[in-house]
Design a protein around this motif. Structure first.
Motif, PDB file in Angstrom:
ATOM      1  N   TYR A  42       9.330  41.731  62.678  1.00  0.00           N
ATOM      2  CA  TYR A  42       9.999  40.399  61.878  1.00  0.00           C
ATOM      3  C   TYR A  42       7.885  39.789  62.016  1.00  0.00           C
ATOM      4  O   TYR A  42       7.610  39.310  61.360  1.00  0.00           O
ATOM      5  CB  TYR A  42      10.055  39.151  63.051  1.00  0.00           C
ATOM      6  N   TYR A 263      12.338  42.791  55.489  1.00  0.00           N
ATOM      7  CA  TYR A 263      13.190  42.632  57.206  1.00  0.00           C
ATOM      8  C   TYR A 263      13.854  43.786  58.211  1.00  0.00           C
ATOM      9  O   TYR A 263      14.056  44.653  58.666  1.00  0.00           O
ATOM     10  CB  TYR A 263      12.684  41.572  57.364  1.00  0.00           C
ATOM     11  N   SER A 319      25.238  43.726  59.853  1.00  0.00           N
ATOM     12  CA  SER A 319      25.419  42.407  59.696  1.00  0.00           C
ATOM     13  C   SER A 319      24.235  42.110  58.245  1.00  0.00           C
ATOM     14  O   SER A 319      24.924  42.563  57.830  1.00  0.00           O
ATOM     15  CB  SER A 319      24.990  41.653  61.327  1.00  0.00           C
ATOM     16  N   PHE A 320      23.629  43.127  58.635  1.00  0.00           N
ATOM     17  CA  PHE A 320      22.130  43.248  57.581  1.00  0.00           C
ATOM     18  C   PHE A 320      23.568  43.642  56.128  1.00  0.00           C
ATOM     19  O   PHE A 320      22.605  43.427  54.978  1.00  0.00           O
ATOM     20  CB  PHE A 320      21.444  44.299  57.769  1.00  0.00           C
TER      21      PHE A 320
ATOM     22  N   LEU B  66      22.263  38.207  60.964  1.00  0.00           N
ATOM     23  CA  LEU B  66      21.329  37.930  61.050  1.00  0.00           C
ATOM     24  C   LEU B  66      20.113  37.027  59.906  1.00  0.00           C
ATOM     25  O   LEU B  66      19.076  37.238  60.038  1.00  0.00           O
ATOM     26  CB  LEU B  66      20.955  39.807  61.354  1.00  0.00           C
ATOM     27  N   LYS B  70      16.952  35.412  61.482  1.00  0.00           N
ATOM     28  CA  LYS B  70      15.865  36.011  62.113  1.00  0.00           C
ATOM     29  C   LYS B  70      15.276  36.153  62.935  1.00  0.00           C
ATOM     30  O   LYS B  70      14.737  36.464  64.018  1.00  0.00           O
ATOM     31  CB  LYS B  70      15.434  37.215  60.820  1.00  0.00           C
ATOM     32  N   THR B  71      14.663  34.402  63.230  1.00  0.00           N
ATOM     33  CA  THR B  71      13.965  33.593  64.306  1.00  0.00           C
ATOM     34  C   THR B  71      14.700  33.274  65.229  1.00  0.00           C
ATOM     35  O   THR B  71      14.651  33.526  66.383  1.00  0.00           O
ATOM     36  CB  THR B  71      13.649  31.927  63.656  1.00  0.00           C
ATOM     37  N   LEU B  73      16.821  35.141  66.294  1.00  0.00           N
ATOM     38  CA  LEU B  73      17.788  36.345  66.747  1.00  0.00           C
ATOM     39  C   LEU B  73      16.450  37.100  67.656  1.00  0.00           C
ATOM     40  O   LEU B  73      16.563  37.221  68.573  1.00  0.00           O
ATOM     41  CB  LEU B  73      18.096  37.777  65.782  1.00  0.00           C
ATOM     42  N   ILE B  74      14.978  36.549  66.821  1.00  0.00           N
ATOM     43  CA  ILE B  74      13.794  37.208  67.847  1.00  0.00           C
ATOM     44  C   ILE B  74      14.113  36.621  68.999  1.00  0.00           C
ATOM     45  O   ILE B  74      13.964  36.675  70.127  1.00  0.00           O
ATOM     46  CB  ILE B  74      12.930  36.697  67.124  1.00  0.00           C
ATOM     47  N   PHE B  77      16.500  37.692  71.737  1.00  0.00           N
ATOM     48  CA  PHE B  77      15.743  38.621  72.253  1.00  0.00           C
ATOM     49  C   PHE B  77      15.035  38.387  72.915  1.00  0.00           C
ATOM     50  O   PHE B  77      14.574  39.443  74.057  1.00  0.00           O
ATOM     51  CB  PHE B  77      15.669  39.423  71.771  1.00  0.00           C
ATOM     52  N   LEU B  78      13.907  37.707  72.636  1.00  0.00           N
ATOM     53  CA  LEU B  78      12.383  38.175  73.634  1.00  0.00           C
ATOM     54  C   LEU B  78      12.499  36.563  74.227  1.00  0.00           C
ATOM     55  O   LEU B  78      11.283  37.428  75.240  1.00  0.00           O
ATOM     56  CB  LEU B  78      11.499  38.019  71.917  1.00  0.00           C
ATOM     57  N   TRP B  80      14.359  35.908  76.202  1.00  0.00           N
ATOM     58  CA  TRP B  80      15.092  36.220  77.473  1.00  0.00           C
ATOM     59  C   TRP B  80      13.883  37.404  77.897  1.00  0.00           C
ATOM     60  O   TRP B  80      14.134  38.104  79.292  1.00  0.00           O
ATOM     61  CB  TRP B  80      16.054  36.984  77.153  1.00  0.00           C
ATOM     62  N   PHE B  98       7.447  28.783  63.481  1.00  0.00           N
ATOM     63  CA  PHE B  98       7.823  29.274  64.105  1.00  0.00           C
ATOM     64  C   PHE B  98       9.473  29.094  64.602  1.00  0.00           C
ATOM     65  O   PHE B  98       9.981  30.051  63.777  1.00  0.00           O
ATOM     66  CB  PHE B  98       7.774  30.136  65.631  1.00  0.00           C
TER      67      PHE B  98
END
Lengths: 337, 103
Positions: A42, A263, A319-320, B66, B70-71, B73-74, B77-78, B80, B98
């Motif tokens: 990312y 990505y 998923s991707f 995803l 994608k943000t 998803l990030i 995870f992050l 947390w 963001f």
């Protein structure tokens, strides 16, 4: 959660690697590896974050996460996390000319430092040659590379100088010396080799593995499950297992090649490398050709954290691939986020 | 046909075989003289339980797009895992940018 381990995680084998939930142990570093892969991909592909913030946020996040894993201490997980981050960065950088030069510089310098550490230090003089070419190409990047090179060289010298001091934990020293052949191989490795060797071509048979059932082989349900399997099913069973892994990695790389979004592709490759590297290290460790590390065999070893973390990885990859295929079929004109 | 309905059958089948090899080894290598009072203590049972959870996770995640989020998803995870990134992101001006990419 990684930071909380130092306060809430029980001390198991002199390390703070797990949370205890009821009867189960939960290992956050398994999930941190996925987080690192997602974050690195990312960070380098995002166009929403400003350049300066990008450096601070991306670099800081990676260093902070790696430091927390290293402090547990968990050297195995740190190395695997580093491999994931470096793979994603290398794959991203390779599309730029400067990136290609940086990779060549890095690999050349690492090889020279390794040779210097194993033989004579004057070989380090040769590391100035790739640095000269890099400085000529771009002096700013060249200076950063020179700093990194300096850290690498002084780090190697520092490790060598402090090798016989308590700074390096004795178990790390024993494992590496056992691997290098400078001391007798550890009990674990010896038992593992006996288990693999005694399996022969077809193995001892179901439930006939004496090394595991008589408890000579340590950690036969987790780290050394490969040896336990080969003892019972022999060389033929081992070939079947390796073929399955070959099919899995081949297919995952094929899926990465089908995905057009950078990505997603970087994440798929990064996470595939995570599973591949764990398999490689575990098999090498079982056969005594790599130092002993607490690394589980993906999808085979007993353990909830490892299995669930790897399931998350497969879910992400599928998923991707699934939605990429859908976009191609239904509406190729949709641009990805 | 490029797309498949439930992910990639080859990957799922390979993982299932690897998983059951692991369970089989756990079953056949239980130490001689080992007797469990409680079936919950059995490693085989526990591993099967983890396996069911793992396959549910695979199916649930593979049904979420995803790439679009994608943000999100990030963030899952992050935020947390890493308080450093969470604090920085919350207090920085770039929070708007963001989050803007979440569809």
């Amino acid at each position: 959660m990684l930071a909380g381990l130092f306060f809430l995680g029980p001390l198991v084998n002199s390390t703070h690697r797990w949370y205890k939930i009821g009867q189960f142990l939960f290992q956050p570093s398994e999930f941190a590896k996925i987080a690192l892969a997602l974050w690195t991909a990312y960070w380098i592909t995002s166009e929403h974050i400003k350049a300066r913030a990008k450096m601070f946020l991306g670099g800081g996040g990676i260093v902070a996460t790696l430091s927390l894993i290293l402090l547990q201490p968990d050297f195995g997980a740190t190395i695997i996390s580093l491999v994931i981050v470096c793979t994603i960065l290398f794959l991203w950088a390779i599309k730029f000319q400067l990136g290609r030069m940086l990779i060549i510089w890095f690999v050349t310098t690492a090889v020279i430092v390794l040779f210097a550490a194993l033989s004579t230090w004057w070989l380090l003089v040769f590391s100035l040659v790739p640095l000269y070419f890099l400085l000529r190409e771009n002096w700013k990047v060249g200076l950063i590379a020179a700093t990194l090179g300096g850290v690498l060289v002084f780090g190697t010298i520092a490790v060598t100088a402090t090798w016989n001091t308590p700074i390096i934990p004795s178990y790390v020293k024993n494992r590496i010396e056992s691997f290098l052949g400078t001391q007798e191989e550890t009990f674990q490795i010896r038992q593992s080799k006996i288990a693999i060797g005694s399996g022969g071509l077809w193995g001892k048979g179901i439930s006939q593995g004496t090394q595991s059932r008589l408890r000579f082989l340590p950690e036969y349900t987790t780290d050394f499950i490969f040896s336990a399997f080969v003892e019972e099913r022999g060389f033929a069973g081992m070939m079947l297992l390796l073929t399955l892994y070959l099919v899995l990695f081949g297919r995952l790389i094929f899926l990465a090649m089908q995905v057009k979004d950078e990505y997603a592709r970087l994440i798929i490759i990064g996470l595939t490398v995570k599973i591949w590297f764990e398999t490689f290290v575990n098999l090498g460790m079982n056969m005594g050709v790599l130092p002993t590390k607490g690394v589980a065999l993906p999808f085979v070893s007993y353990g909830g954290s490892s299995l669930v973390a790897n399931a998350i990885i497969i879910g992400i990859i599928l998923s991707f691939y699934r939605y990429e295929a859908k976009r191609d079929t239904i509406s190729p004109s949709i641009t990805l986020a | 046909m490029k797309g498949t309905r439930f992910g990639d059958p080859l990957v799922l089948a390979t993982i299932a075989i690897l998983f059951f090899i692991g369970v089989f080894v756990l079953y056949t290598t239980s130490p001689i003289g080992f007797a469990s009072d409680d079936w919950l203590d059995s490693l085989v049972f526990r591993q099967l339980l983890f396996g069911i959870i793992a396959f549910i996770i695979i199916f649930v995640i593979s049904f979420i797009d995803l790439q679009i989020s994608k943000t999100f998803l990030i963030q899952i995870f992050l935020y947390w895992h890493n308080p450093f990134i969470a604090c920085w992101t919350i207090f920085s001006r770039s929070i708007g940018e963001f989050n803007a990419s979440v569809v």
